[in-house]
Design a protein around this motif. Sequence first.
Motif, PDB file in Angstrom:
ATOM      1  N   ALA A  20       1.010  -1.303  -0.028  1.00  0.00           N
ATOM      2  CA  ALA A  20      -0.098  -0.145   0.123  1.00  0.00           C
ATOM      3  C   ALA A  20       1.016   1.111  -0.175  1.00  0.00           C
ATOM      4  O   ALA A  20       2.209   1.267   0.074  1.00  0.00           O
ATOM      5  CB  ALA A  20      -0.885   0.032   1.165  1.00  0.00           C
ATOM      6  N   MET A  21       0.313   2.200  -0.236  1.00  0.00           N
ATOM      7  CA  MET A  21       0.757   3.699   0.134  1.00  0.00           C
ATOM      8  C   MET A  21       1.143   3.762   1.573  1.00  0.00           C
ATOM      9  O   MET A  21       0.135   3.940   2.196  1.00  0.00           O
ATOM     10  CB  MET A  21       0.095   4.677  -0.571  1.00  0.00           C
ATOM     11  N   GLN A  22       2.498   3.701   2.099  1.00  0.00           N
ATOM     12  CA  GLN A  22       2.872   3.919   3.383  1.00  0.00           C
ATOM     13  C   GLN A  22       3.086   5.086   3.894  1.00  0.00           C
ATOM     14  O   GLN A  22       3.848   5.936   3.023  1.00  0.00           O
ATOM     15  CB  GLN A  22       3.918   2.697   3.720  1.00  0.00           C
ATOM     16  N   ASN A  23       2.980   5.371   5.001  1.00  0.00           N
ATOM     17  CA  ASN A  23       3.350   6.682   5.700  1.00  0.00           C
ATOM     18  C   ASN A  23       4.793   6.729   6.301  1.00  0.00           C
ATOM     19  O   ASN A  23       5.006   5.967   7.266  1.00  0.00           O
ATOM     20  CB  ASN A  23       2.508   7.135   6.696  1.00  0.00           C
ATOM     21  N   LEU A  24       5.857   7.075   5.424  1.00  0.00           N
ATOM     22  CA  LEU A  24       7.035   6.914   5.977  1.00  0.00           C
ATOM     23  C   LEU A  24       7.356   8.088   7.184  1.00  0.00           C
ATOM     24  O   LEU A  24       8.029   7.858   7.925  1.00  0.00           O
ATOM     25  CB  LEU A  24       7.867   6.869   5.046  1.00  0.00           C
ATOM     26  N   ILE A  25       7.007   9.203   6.712  1.00  0.00           N
ATOM     27  CA  ILE A  25       6.874  10.317   7.729  1.00  0.00           C
ATOM     28  C   ILE A  25       5.681  10.995   7.688  1.00  0.00           C
ATOM     29  O   ILE A  25       5.088  11.428   6.628  1.00  0.00           O
ATOM     30  CB  ILE A  25       7.885  11.456   7.114  1.00  0.00           C
ATOM     31  N   ALA A  26       5.162  10.871   9.061  1.00  0.00           N
ATOM     32  CA  ALA A  26       3.649  11.373   9.019  1.00  0.00           C
ATOM     33  C   ALA A  26       3.519  11.728  10.394  1.00  0.00           C
ATOM     34  O   ALA A  26       3.589  10.769  11.481  1.00  0.00           O
ATOM     35  CB  ALA A  26       2.596  10.332   8.814  1.00  0.00           C
ATOM     36  N   SER A  27       3.337  12.951  10.883  1.00  0.00           N
ATOM     37  CA  SER A  27       3.217  13.395  12.369  1.00  0.00           C
ATOM     38  C   SER A  27       2.548  14.631  12.466  1.00  0.00           C
ATOM     39  O   SER A  27       3.149  15.525  11.659  1.00  0.00           O
ATOM     40  CB  SER A  27       4.586  13.315  13.053  1.00  0.00           C
TER      41      SER A  27
END
Length: 340
Positions: free
Chosen positions: A278-285
Amino acid sequence: WEKLLPGQHLSNDALSIKGDNYTLDLSPDRFPILPAADGGKILIEAGGKLSPLVKSLIQGHEPGTRIVTYTPKNRKRFFANLLSAAGFYSVEEDFTVAFGSDPKLTVTTDFKVENDANSPLQHDIYLFNSEPRSGSIPAVLADYLAGQGFKVIDFYPSGQRERPMAGSSIDVINDKEPSALADKVMSALGLGYEQEREIDLLSMREGGVALRVKADRYFEKNGERYVVSFFKGDPENYTLLRLLETERYHVIMLTPGEDFRSVAGKILSQLRLPGRYAMQNLIASSDMPYTIQMSGFMLNAPDKRGKLFLTGSSPDRLIGELLELNGYTIHDSHDAVVRK
């Protein structure tokens, strides 16, 4: 304010009004004056300390003066009021802009400000955040945004902070052949595999018949046996692989033309690893002014430190630097983990 209004003079003079029978002076330290974009004047009222009488005298004497109250409890609301009073051509709150599709970089700032209708053409669109964040816009991203026509005003320059994904790694696997893809995936997972392993399927001692099957790749994990075979349409080979399955071998059969997603998905499925493409959140905050998404499989790292991300998409220099700033180590040519 000088960056938002280049060329405008910021005065340290105090507001002073002389009437027929009164004189009103305000301290420039407590009540600074800023020029407005439309030629007007803004008086900053610290803490709401001006009485209605004083406000009335100021606006009666200088009706073009706008009074904006500052309270430290809500800086964002103060800036919203200040920018609104300044008469800029355009002010957008909670601005978001995205670049690319896979990887996808999304930048979010509290405000976007344009001085006039020509701002997009003149590359003087300003972005800034009014509240401190754990991760401000780093220099490499600010330079990229400048090339896209955005100027970053940073109240809170990047300092030393804990890297949120320290110990995590990204393995870029963009080979074309299923055999090379499988080798890279197994190596990224730390699976010590053998090439062309001969497996005794039937023993001469037990039934008088010896049958040995050659496996393209073989490895063991948690006491279980795995075979990776590159099937090319040979019916005999297909039958032998099915016999291996009856002997409790986990058989991963790959066919020509399979891509990274298919090969990695089959291996992870047989290993019963909870990975989903899937489209993964590598940087998400919520504390970060930017996010990065990429397609691939997100797993717990084999050494249980951080995350392991497997992807067939190659990050460019900007994305790579941002990922490394946040603690990722990027491998784009993983060494094979082959048992001799």
